[in-house]
Design an enzyme around this catalytic site. Structure first.
Site, PDB file in Angstrom:
ATOM      1  N   GLY A 183     -44.545  89.797  32.438  1.00 18.57           N
ATOM      2  CA  GLY A 183     -44.386  91.249  32.474  1.00 18.57           C
ATOM      3  C   GLY A 183     -43.045  91.554  33.111  1.00 18.57           C
ATOM      4  O   GLY A 183     -42.138  90.728  33.091  1.00 18.57           O
ATOM      5  N   ARG A 199     -33.705  87.319  39.802  1.00 15.06           N
ATOM      6  CA  ARG A 199     -35.112  87.683  39.599  1.00 15.06           C
ATOM      7  C   ARG A 199     -35.559  88.627  40.697  1.00 15.06           C
ATOM      8  O   ARG A 199     -35.113  88.498  41.848  1.00 15.06           O
ATOM      9  CB  ARG A 199     -35.999  86.426  39.686  1.00 15.06           C
ATOM     10  CG  ARG A 199     -35.838  85.463  38.551  1.00 15.06           C
ATOM     11  CD  ARG A 199     -36.374  84.097  38.922  1.00 15.06           C
ATOM     12  NE  ARG A 199     -35.631  83.538  40.060  1.00 15.06           N
ATOM     13  CZ  ARG A 199     -35.922  82.402  40.663  1.00 15.06           C
ATOM     14  NH1 ARG A 199     -36.962  81.706  40.278  1.00 15.06           N
ATOM     15  NH2 ARG A 199     -35.202  81.970  41.683  1.00 15.06           N
ATOM     16  N   LYS A 221     -45.337  90.134  39.340  1.00 20.24           N
ATOM     17  CA  LYS A 221     -45.112  88.826  39.939  1.00 20.24           C
ATOM     18  C   LYS A 221     -45.156  89.009  41.456  1.00 20.24           C
ATOM     19  O   LYS A 221     -45.121  90.149  41.929  1.00 20.24           O
ATOM     20  CB  LYS A 221     -43.763  88.245  39.490  1.00 20.24           C
ATOM     21  CG  LYS A 221     -42.568  89.071  39.931  1.00 20.24           C
ATOM     22  CD  LYS A 221     -41.265  88.474  39.475  1.00 20.24           C
ATOM     23  CE  LYS A 221     -40.917  87.234  40.280  1.00 20.24           C
ATOM     24  NZ  LYS A 221     -39.564  86.765  40.047  1.00 20.24           N
ATOM     25  N   CYS A 248     -37.844  93.191  32.396  1.00 17.81           N
ATOM     26  CA  CYS A 248     -36.779  92.485  31.671  1.00 17.81           C
ATOM     27  C   CYS A 248     -37.272  91.644  30.507  1.00 17.81           C
ATOM     28  O   CYS A 248     -36.905  91.902  29.362  1.00 17.81           O
ATOM     29  CB  CYS A 248     -36.005  91.607  32.641  1.00 17.81           C
ATOM     30  SG  CYS A 248     -35.311  92.560  33.981  1.00 17.81           S
ATOM     31  N   GLU A 256     -26.254  89.601  34.697  1.00 15.10           N
ATOM     32  CA  GLU A 256     -26.881  89.178  35.945  1.00 15.10           C
ATOM     33  C   GLU A 256     -28.166  88.411  35.631  1.00 15.10           C
ATOM     34  O   GLU A 256     -28.889  88.766  34.717  1.00 15.10           O
ATOM     35  CB  GLU A 256     -27.183  90.419  36.796  1.00 15.10           C
ATOM     36  CG  GLU A 256     -27.786  90.119  38.133  1.00 15.10           C
ATOM     37  CD  GLU A 256     -26.988  89.084  38.917  1.00 15.10           C
ATOM     38  OE1 GLU A 256     -25.795  89.311  39.187  1.00 15.10           O
ATOM     39  OE2 GLU A 256     -27.557  88.012  39.238  1.00 15.10           O
ATOM     40  N   LYS A 287     -27.002  86.574  27.973  1.00 13.32           N
ATOM     41  CA  LYS A 287     -28.066  87.251  28.728  1.00 13.32           C
ATOM     42  C   LYS A 287     -29.364  87.324  27.910  1.00 13.32           C
ATOM     43  O   LYS A 287     -30.439  86.955  28.377  1.00 13.32           O
ATOM     44  CB  LYS A 287     -27.593  88.653  29.111  1.00 13.32           C
ATOM     45  CG  LYS A 287     -28.629  89.528  29.738  1.00 13.32           C
ATOM     46  CD  LYS A 287     -29.078  88.986  31.080  1.00 13.32           C
ATOM     47  CE  LYS A 287     -30.301  89.718  31.596  1.00 13.32           C
ATOM     48  NZ  LYS A 287     -30.742  89.253  32.882  1.00 13.32           N
TER      49      LYS A 287
HETATM   50  C1  UGA Z   1     -36.249  87.659  34.695  1.00 10.09           C
HETATM   51  C2  UGA Z   1     -35.358  86.419  34.614  1.00 10.09           C
HETATM   52  O1  UGA Z   1     -36.043  85.291  35.172  1.00 10.09           O
HETATM   53  C3  UGA Z   1     -34.054  86.642  35.376  1.00 10.09           C
HETATM   54  O2  UGA Z   1     -33.207  85.504  35.226  1.00 10.09           O
HETATM   55  C4  UGA Z   1     -33.359  87.868  34.809  1.00 10.09           C
HETATM   56  O3  UGA Z   1     -32.165  88.170  35.519  1.00 10.09           O
HETATM   57  C5  UGA Z   1     -34.293  89.064  34.914  1.00 10.09           C
HETATM   58  O4  UGA Z   1     -35.522  88.791  34.199  1.00 10.09           O
HETATM   59  C6  UGA Z   1     -33.568  90.228  34.283  1.00 10.09           C
HETATM   60  O5  UGA Z   1     -33.268  90.173  33.100  1.00 10.09           O
HETATM   61  O6  UGA Z   1     -33.210  91.161  35.027  1.00 10.09           O
HETATM   62  P1  UGA Z   1     -37.899  88.662  36.550  1.00 10.09           P
HETATM   63  O7  UGA Z   1     -38.437  89.504  35.442  1.00 10.09           O
HETATM   64  O8  UGA Z   1     -37.526  89.303  37.840  1.00 10.09           O
HETATM   65  O9  UGA Z   1     -36.587  87.857  36.058  1.00 10.09           O
HETATM   66  O10 UGA Z   1     -38.998  87.556  36.917  1.00 10.09           O
HETATM   67  P2  UGA Z   1     -39.419  86.114  36.403  1.00 10.09           P
HETATM   68  O11 UGA Z   1     -39.539  85.246  37.594  1.00 10.09           O
HETATM   69  O12 UGA Z   1     -38.578  85.630  35.272  1.00 10.09           O
HETATM   70  O13 UGA Z   1     -40.898  86.391  35.852  1.00 10.09           O
HETATM   71  C7  UGA Z   1     -41.110  87.182  34.709  1.00 10.09           C
HETATM   72  C8  UGA Z   1     -42.577  87.155  34.323  1.00 10.09           C
HETATM   73  O14 UGA Z   1     -42.949  85.885  33.796  1.00 10.09           O
HETATM   74  C9  UGA Z   1     -43.554  87.424  35.474  1.00 10.09           C
HETATM   75  O15 UGA Z   1     -44.580  88.267  35.019  1.00 10.09           O
HETATM   76  C10 UGA Z   1     -44.093  86.055  35.807  1.00 10.09           C
HETATM   77  O16 UGA Z   1     -45.384  86.101  36.363  1.00 10.09           O
HETATM   78  C11 UGA Z   1     -44.111  85.408  34.444  1.00 10.09           C
HETATM   79  N1  UGA Z   1     -44.032  83.923  34.478  1.00 10.09           N
HETATM   80  C12 UGA Z   1     -42.966  83.320  35.047  1.00 10.09           C
HETATM   81  C13 UGA Z   1     -45.054  83.158  33.908  1.00 10.09           C
HETATM   82  O17 UGA Z   1     -46.050  83.697  33.382  1.00 10.09           O
HETATM   83  N2  UGA Z   1     -44.946  81.801  33.920  1.00 10.09           N
HETATM   84  C14 UGA Z   1     -43.870  81.169  34.482  1.00 10.09           C
HETATM   85  O18 UGA Z   1     -43.841  79.924  34.449  1.00 10.09           O
HETATM   86  C15 UGA Z   1     -42.864  81.951  35.050  1.00 10.09           C
END
Ligand code: UGA
Length: 433
Positions: A260, A157, A323, A263, A154, A207
């Protein structure tokens, strides 16, 4: 409408619950199982055990239409199921590997209740090879019915789980036979997304590779942000300029306090430990993790540059969740930063639109305020930790007047540096001074 398929979903966290609600929305009959009695009781009352925009409505809508029900009983979940989705947790073990105990337990419990041909569809993030292992175990058990095992990682996000599930960039299916892959693909057909059919290990690897690639982009842009600060460049414009190259793209290039959540950090560490187990050093993945934890220290360093000693200082935090649009604090940068500020003798007042209750439990010495202004009142500095939309709409003039000193550390580069300086702030973004 007659049900398209009968589906059991095992494990009702973000992934399981979203999968259950969305598959029911697509017209399937879904029985969703969790072994946590309280979680199931909450769901039966039409409430959610977690915060995810739109998910409560989707659960209620499908429960009312009798396409979705909740149970703690494997027998009930499997009584008529043609597909059983596994979406249980795979927490990190001490050595960094993912712990598959809950996946193995779910399969063992299912095995005793299988009442007809079944396709087990695994959504949990598992070490490469787990799907094949489970398949071989089930073959050895010589069950009365045909049971197939498929990997279907999956990619949703938190915070946008429903729309990510309904509008995926791709669906990945790892299966032994084209026929089984096709049956799983049919479930996703209404979404109109590209479908990648491959072997189970390759699907499992996709994944990890995806999350590692995303994490690497974030750490790379954070390293570039560091250089930008040294040479007087603006990382946001650098990301825009580089991101317009279609080979690069603009997403996941926001510099800030780092990644953070439940995942990215865990999956990068798991992949790194897979590399180590195979006798090689995960040089790049180690660097991705090291840069990410250093981003927390960047915030403290900036505060010290502006305020000198931190002992006795008052710091306001805007946002605590890892986030926006979630109350999830798992591996949130705010936790490390709060602990370090408290250790240095500062007092910390925070506001978060959703994560306050969780934060109270995890950080009893953190003072939680009712709004962003109250968190900023009397502060020597405010740090923006999470880019919730409401922080974009603040009366910043009022904020500055309320503060003891007008220091604003923008951990997510939300504000315009020039405008902030015009307002009288001592403003520090990440990679743009
Ligand atoms: C992430 C992946 O994006 C999903 O595709 C995946 O399904 C999910 O992990 C998982 O393995 O279950 P998620 O952790 O919900 O999703 O959120 P993200 O939007 O990826 O953000 C992760 C972290 O990176 C957050 O702390 C966010 O603030 C940070 N981030 C994101 C940044 O510092 N810079 C960015 O440009 C994007």
């Amino acid at each position: 409408m007659t049900a398209l398929s009968r589906i059991a979903v095992i494990g009702l966290g973000y992934v399981g619950l979203t999968t259950a609600a969305c598959l029911a929305d697509l017209g399937n009959e879904v029985v969703a199982l969790d072994t946590d009695l309280r979680r199931v009781a909450v769901l039966r009352r039409g409430r959610l055990p977690l915060y995810e925009p739109g998910l409560a409505e989707a659960v209620q809508r499908n429960a009312a239409a009798r396409r979705l029900r909740f149970t703690t009983s494997y027998r009930e979940a499997l009584s008529v199921a043609e597909f059983a989705f596994i979406a249980v947790g795979t927490p990190e073990k001490k050595n960094g590997h993912a712990d598959t105990a809950q996946v193995i337990d779910a399969v063992a419990r299912m095995r005793n209740e299988i009442q007809g041909p079944l396709v087990i569809v695994n959504k949990s993030t598992v070490p490469i090879g787990t799907g094949n292992l489970v398949r071989r175990e089930l073959e050895r058990a010589k069950l009365a019915h045909a049971v197939d095992v498929v990997s279907n990682p999956e990619f949703l996000r938190e915070g946008s789980a429903l729309s990510d599930f309904m509008h995926p960039d791709r669906v990945v299916i790892g299966a032994e036979s084209a026929e089984v892959a096709d049956r799983v693909a049919k479930l996703y057909e209404p979404l109109g997304a590209p479908i990648v059919v491959t072997t189970t290990p390759t699907a499992e690897m996709i994944k990890y590779a995806s999350n590692a690639l995303l994490a690497t982009r974030i750490s790379l842009i954070n390293e570039i942000a560091w250089i930008c600060e040294q040479v007087g460049a603006d990382v946001k414009i650098v990301a825009d300029g580089a991101g317009l190259d279609r080979r690069i793209g603009r997403s996941m290039l926001e510099a800030g306090v780092g990644f953070g959540g439940s995942c990215l950090p865990k999956d990068v560490r798991a992949l790194a430990s897979m590399v180590r187990s195979s006798g090689k050093q995960p040089e790049l993945l180690n660097a991705v993790l090291a840069i990410n934890s250093d981003q927390r220290r960047v915030v403290i360093r900036k505060l010290r540059e502006c305020l000198g000693q931190m002992d006795g200082r008052r710091v306001g935090l805007w946002g605590l969740s890892f986030k926006p649009n979630t109350d999830d604090l798992r591996e949130a940068p705010s936790l490390d930063i709060t602990r370090e500020l408290l250790r240095l003798g500062a007092s910390v007042r925070a506001y978060d639109p959703a994560a306050s209750a969780q934060a109270r439990r995890l950080l009893p010495r953190l003072s939680i305020r009712r709004d962003p202004y109250a968190a900023a009142a009397g502060a020597d500095a405010v740090v923006l930790m999470t880019e919730w939309n409401e922080f974009r709409e603040l009366d910043l003039e009022r904020v500055r007047r309320m503060m003891r000193q007008p220091v604003l550390i923008d951990g997510r580069n939300v504000y315009d540096p020039g405008a902030m300086r015009d307002l009288g702030f001592i403003y520090r973004g990440i990679g743009r001074n």
